[in-house]
Scaffold this motif. Structure first.
Motif: not given
Length: 161
Positions: A68, A3, A56, A80, A66, A78, A76
């Motif tokens: 995804e 990541w 998530t 917030e 959060t 992630r 991909h």
């Protein structure tokens, strides 16, 4: 999966980002239907090119939530949420990505009632990673084409296309 961590930001970034694309669209459905598609359990499920969108963090959702999601099967993300005004607006910043494309990236969704349904304004704001910062046309063109695809999917889904 490795990541890449992106730089955090606050909501002012949606006005100051080096690359900002805003797409207002009038949809012939109630604001609640649009909000449900944006904030529901499978956000943006109608969008060609996006999949596996899931929260998530537990409900109720708000600032700090959060999520995804996967774009084009290879990117991909992630996310917030940095703003959450239930039923009318929310905004997120990407905190991590599977590809090092961005220094900062986020989206802002505004849902407003209008005479014949809803005006949904989808804003994308980003700063490319230093490697992709120049030339700007190469950074912006593929992303803008993908954004237009998402907008067209949204219009078709809600019967505006």
């Amino acid at each position: 999966m490795a990541w890449s961590t992106l730089e955090p930001f606050d909501v002012s970034f949606f006005d100051t980002a080096p690359h900002r694309h805003s797409f207002p669209m009038d949809l012939p459905v109630a604001p609640q239907a649009v909000w449900a598609g944006l904030a529901g359990d499978t956000p943006l499920s109608w969008c060609r090119g996006l999949n596996a969108g899931r929260y998530t963090s537990p409900a109720p959702h708000g600032v700090g939530t959060t999520r995804e999601i996967t774009a084009l099967r290879v990117l991909h993300l992630r996310e917030e949420f940095v703003r959450w005004e239930e039923g009318t607006r929310h905004s997120f910043c990407v905190t991590q990505a599977s590809l090092p494309l961005f220094r900062r990236f986020g989206e802002d969704y505004v849902v407003e009632p209008v005479a014949n349904g809803t005006r949904f304004t989808w804003t994308f704001a980003f700063e490319p990673s230093p490697v992709l910062a120049r030339p700007a046309a190469l950074t912006d063109f593929p992303g803008r084409a993908f954004m237009k695809q998402l907008v067209n999917s949204t219009k078709r889904h809600f019967g505006a296309a």
